[in-house]
Design an enzyme around this catalytic site. Structure first.
Site, PDB file in Angstrom:
ATOM      1  N   SER A  41       0.958  -0.989   0.261  1.00  0.00           N
ATOM      2  CA  SER A  41       0.544  -0.096  -0.223  1.00  0.00           C
ATOM      3  C   SER A  41       1.002   0.993  -0.111  1.00  0.00           C
ATOM      4  O   SER A  41       0.438   2.345  -0.466  1.00  0.00           O
ATOM      5  CB  SER A  41      -1.558  -0.175   1.211  1.00  0.00           C
ATOM      6  OG  SER A  41      -0.017  -0.220   2.277  1.00  0.00           O
ATOM      7  N   LYS A  81       0.716   4.792   6.901  1.00  0.00           N
ATOM      8  CA  LYS A  81       0.087   5.508   5.979  1.00  0.00           C
ATOM      9  C   LYS A  81       1.163   6.343   5.246  1.00  0.00           C
ATOM     10  O   LYS A  81       1.781   7.379   7.102  1.00  0.00           O
ATOM     11  CB  LYS A  81      -1.059   5.413   6.568  1.00  0.00           C
ATOM     12  CG  LYS A  81      -1.960   4.348   6.649  1.00  0.00           C
ATOM     13  CD  LYS A  81      -2.176   3.858   4.737  1.00  0.00           C
ATOM     14  CE  LYS A  81      -2.445   1.542   4.742  1.00  0.00           C
ATOM     15  NZ  LYS A  81      -2.496   1.123   4.099  1.00  0.00           N
TER      16      LYS A  81
END
Length: 174
Positions: A41, A81
């Protein structure tokens, strides 16, 4: 060398070793820790399997900023993230373009292809005390758009500083 001198030398070595262990324990517990990137990701910024060192104390003395790569602690898993939206801001993604409070924001950390794959979202206002995060590989990232929701400030446990493994990938992550 006399017997007492040998004993004193060993005692000094043992003291030095204990002090080194205590310092390492303090640094790992309160200042720095490591995390392994799981999944793709954050690709291409961070790769699956890379180990990053993150700064645990930074958000005790400061707040997350847009663009920071953060470690998010959830009950069963930690996530890596990028902070995109700050408390109180309104986020909208339209045709891959990011808008913060109605103004387009240039995502310099993304290539054009990743930006196109972001999709549409919002507009949605970020609650006070929360953050909006996304992975750099927008097509497959589980993030604030789809599954993680807004991230509360106390869930952010540190800022990624640099990659330490594999050794040939040593680099700053900011």
């Amino acid at each position: 060398m006399s017997e007492s001198k040998k004993k004193n030398e060993w005692l000094e070595w043992v003291k030095a070793l204990i002090i080194a262990i205590l310092i390492a324990f303090f640094l790992k517990t309160f200042i720095f820790a490591t995390s392994i990137v799981e999944g793709e990701s954050m690709d291409p910024t961070l790769q699956n399997g890379e180990r990053v060192i993150f700064n645990k104390i930074i958000y005790i003395i400061d707040e997350p900023e847009r663009g920071d790569i953060v470690i998010i602690e959830k009950p069963y898993k930690n996530y890596v993230k990028r902070v995109i939206g700050l408390p109180g801001e309104t986020i909208e993604i339209n045709s891959g373009n990011l808008y913060i409070n109605g103004e387009q924001y240039e995502q310099t950390f993304l290539d054009e292809d990743a930006q196109r794959q972001t999709g549409n979202f919002g507009p949605q206002k970020i609650p006070e005390g929360s953050y909006f995060v996304m992975g750099d590989n927008r097509a497959i990232s589980k993030d604030s758009r789809n599954g993680l929701g807004f991230i509360e400030e106390n869930e952010i446990i540190g800022r990624s500083e640099f990659v330490i493994f594999p050794f040939d990938q040593w680099t700053l992550t900011r």
